[in-house]
Scaffold this motif. Structure first.
Motif, PDB file in Angstrom:
ATOM      1  N   SER A 249       0.838  -1.204   0.000  1.00 54.68           N
ATOM      2  CA  SER A 249       0.000   0.000   0.000  1.00 54.68           C
ATOM      3  C   SER A 249       0.873   1.255   0.000  1.00 54.68           C
ATOM      4  O   SER A 249       0.763   2.100   0.888  1.00 54.68           O
TER       5      SER A 249
ATOM      6  N   ASN B  81       1.012   4.082  -1.672  1.00 56.99           N
ATOM      7  CA  ASN B  81       0.439   5.419  -1.789  1.00 56.99           C
ATOM      8  C   ASN B  81      -0.258   5.854  -0.507  1.00 56.99           C
ATOM      9  O   ASN B  81      -0.148   7.013  -0.086  1.00 56.99           O
TER      10      ASN B  81
ATOM     11  N   LYS C 219       2.442   6.631   1.961  1.00 60.19           N
ATOM     12  CA  LYS C 219       3.007   7.969   1.721  1.00 60.19           C
ATOM     13  C   LYS C 219       2.115   9.051   2.321  1.00 60.19           C
ATOM     14  O   LYS C 219       2.608  10.011   2.947  1.00 60.19           O
TER      15      LYS C 219
ATOM     16  N   ASP D 223      -5.311   1.197  -3.481  1.00 61.35           N
ATOM     17  CA  ASP D 223      -4.177   2.053  -3.140  1.00 61.35           C
ATOM     18  C   ASP D 223      -3.640   2.773  -4.376  1.00 61.35           C
ATOM     19  O   ASP D 223      -3.306   3.965  -4.321  1.00 61.35           O
ATOM     20  N   ALA D 224      -3.569   2.071  -5.498  1.00 63.19           N
ATOM     21  CA  ALA D 224      -3.084   2.687  -6.729  1.00 63.19           C
ATOM     22  C   ALA D 224      -3.982   3.830  -7.169  1.00 63.19           C
ATOM     23  O   ALA D 224      -3.500   4.850  -7.689  1.00 63.19           O
TER      24      ALA D 224
ATOM     25  N   GLY E 152      -3.244   6.860  -5.155  1.00 64.17           N
ATOM     26  CA  GLY E 152      -2.027   7.497  -5.641  1.00 64.17           C
ATOM     27  C   GLY E 152      -2.255   8.381  -6.847  1.00 64.17           C
ATOM     28  O   GLY E 152      -1.683   9.475  -6.966  1.00 64.17           O
ATOM     29  N   LYS E 153      -3.096   7.939  -7.773  1.00 60.56           N
ATOM     30  CA  LYS E 153      -3.380   8.728  -8.969  1.00 60.56           C
ATOM     31  C   LYS E 153      -4.068  10.050  -8.615  1.00 60.56           C
ATOM     32  O   LYS E 153      -3.753  11.106  -9.184  1.00 60.56           O
TER      33      LYS E 153
ATOM     34  N   ALA F 180      -1.631  12.414  -6.877  1.00 59.39           N
ATOM     35  CA  ALA F 180      -0.709  13.000  -7.853  1.00 59.39           C
ATOM     36  C   ALA F 180      -1.381  14.157  -8.596  1.00 59.39           C
ATOM     37  O   ALA F 180      -0.756  15.188  -8.863  1.00 59.39           O
TER      38      ALA F 180
END
Length: 479
Positions: free
Chosen positions: A49, A51, A54, A284-285, A288-289, A292
């Motif tokens: 996980s 992202n 972070k 999780d991905a 992240g997107k 970002a």
């Protein structure tokens, strides 16, 4: 010349509007479905996980956050109203908020009234169009995740056979892009909406369905794990537990390939854990997107970001699955808050062990945005972002009904969990449970209620519960 002057004035007004909007606090809430504290930032060294980890490194991670009920609809209503289920009077999956409370204040309603754009994307309320008029931007949650042609044919076969339940398999790992499943499409819509509203003040909820059943995620996320390395949890039920404390987890049994009775064998257990973890990594991905995009649009600096789950989950513990109980695994949730807008707030990871609750979200957002505080059951968590170790609540409270006339009321002090199963109207106590979690083990091992050795603990926890749920004057009314 006159036209040029008018044009300059208009451009100046637009610029000032943009600057003014950017000076105010925005809000982005990731509301996740069925996610327990199974993340790298919570100490799980198996789950991937990065992202979410972070995000935790840039904010405050709460290790003792709790849902008010281990089921979707009442939990989400509690989050969005800032009121506990017993205040709202909704305890089931089938009752939308607006079907009984036409004017009750909610997060989107309040912020919309105060000039914010309010955005719902994905699964936010359990009932898709509940409270829809409170959102300025509403993206209807889609039907169930994309499934392969083989599974679609299987579902159609079930329908033709007249089966009552036509759900397909509980697992799928199609070799598709992220957008092949609905959380990927939710992410696309969230990114596009952020771009469109970058000059407006907004409160945006992004509701991801994973890791809710079915455990469907693109193959590349399944490939992150080797199922043979997963440990199968103990199937032992807590010693002396209340007979109705657990359920028969029919939510999972409704899927194809899951036995109607009995526990699951080790192989199927590992398959399902594999699917749960793959679904987490897929979700999780998507986080992240979106994060970002927030950075790319220079919105991170004035956007409070919250990552939370509606409730926890069991993945084979006690030989059980899903949620629908008062046990620690079902009511403890991940909660991360990152507030870059407050220049005095820490910009590095900090951890708070304070007892906090999902019902605290609404007042936290109100204070963060400098609005007048309405009358809510929760309390703002902003002070904990400044001092994560400050004295806070004595307990965190949840409940769960059993049948039409029994309510389970539960409280944790961070080390012990005390539960009373009561008659919903008379408050007569039918059963008591006391579980030791002082070693930070979320598994309930033995019900110690009535054990003389723990009499003082039981008395103290009873007093803590009665503060919130009086035995003689309280009634758990239902809508």
């Amino acid at each position: 010349m006159k036209n040029n002057t008018v044009l300059c004035v208009l451009l100046l007004m637009v610029t000032l509007h943009s600057i003014k909007a950017q000076e105010k606090q925005n809000v982005l809430v990731f509301l996740i479905d069925d996610l327990r504290t199974e993340l790298g930032c919570y100490g799980n060294d198996v789950v991937k996980s990065p992202n979410i980890d972070k995000l935790a490194s840039e904010g405050t991670l709460f290790t003792r956050a709790y849902s008010q009920q281990g089921i979707c609809a009442p939990s989400r209503i509690s989050i969005l109203t800032g009121l506990r289920p017993e205040t709202v009077g909704i305890y089931d999956l089938f009752t939308p908020l607006r079907s009984v409370h036409k004017e009750m204040l909610t997060v989107p309603k309040y912020f919309k009234e105060n000039g914010y754009k309010t955005i719902s994307i994905g699964k936010v309320y359990h009932h898709g169009r509940d409270d829809v008029e409170s959102w300025t931007n509403f993206y209807q949650k889609e039907p169930n995740s994309w499934v392969s042609q083989t599974n679609l044919e299987l579902i159609e076969k079930f329908k033709k056979e007249g089966r009552e339940n036509t759900r397909g398999p509980a697992l799928e790992s199609a070799d598709v892009a992220d957008e092949g499943y609905k959380d990927g499409r939710t992410t696309q819509h969230a990114i596009q909406t952020l771009k469109e509203l970058k000059n407006d003040n907004f409160v945006m909820f992004v509701g991801f369905t994973k890791p809710h059943l079915p455990f469907n995620a693109p193959k590349k996320y399944w490939d992150l794990y080797d199922k043979d390395t997963f440990l199968v949890p103990s199937r032992n039920e807590p010693i002396n537990m209340y007979k109705n404390a657990l359920t028969n987890w029919n939510e999972l049994r409704a899927y194809y390939g899951i036995p109607r009775e009995g526990t699951l064998d080790d192989n199927l257990t590992r398959d399902l854990i594999h699917g749960y973890y793959a679904s987490i990594s897929y979700m999780d991905a998507q986080v992240g997107k979106i994060m970002a995009t927030l950075d790319d649009l220079d919105l991170r600096k004035n956007t409070l970001v919250v990552f939370m789950s509606d409730h926890g989950y069991k993945i084979g513990e006690y030989g059980a699955w899903c949620k629908h109980t008062n046990f620690e695994l079902d009511v403890r949730v991940p909660l991360i808050i990152s507030n870059n807008y407050d220049s005095s707030a820490p910009k590095e990871k900090q951890v708070s062990e304070a007892l906090v609750e999902n019902v605290d979200l609404f007042p936290t957002l109100v204070e963060a945005c400098g609005l007048k505080m309405p009358d809510l059951d929760g309390k703002s968590l902003l002070p904990l972002l400044q001092d994560p170790d400050m004295a806070w609540s004595d307990g965190a409270y949840s409940l769960y009904p059993r049948g039409k006339d029994t309510m389970g009321c539960t409280v944790t002090d961070g080390s012990w969990r005390y539960t009373e199963w009561r008659d919903s109207k008379t408050q007569q106590v039918r059963a008591i449970e006391l579980y030791d979690h002082s070693n930070d083990n979320p598994i309930a091992v033995e019900n110690l209620a009535g054990n003389a050795q723990y009499g003082q603990v039981e008395a103290r926890m009873r007093g803590l519960l009665i503060k919130k749920f009086p035995r003689t004057t309280y009634s758990f009314y239902r809508q």
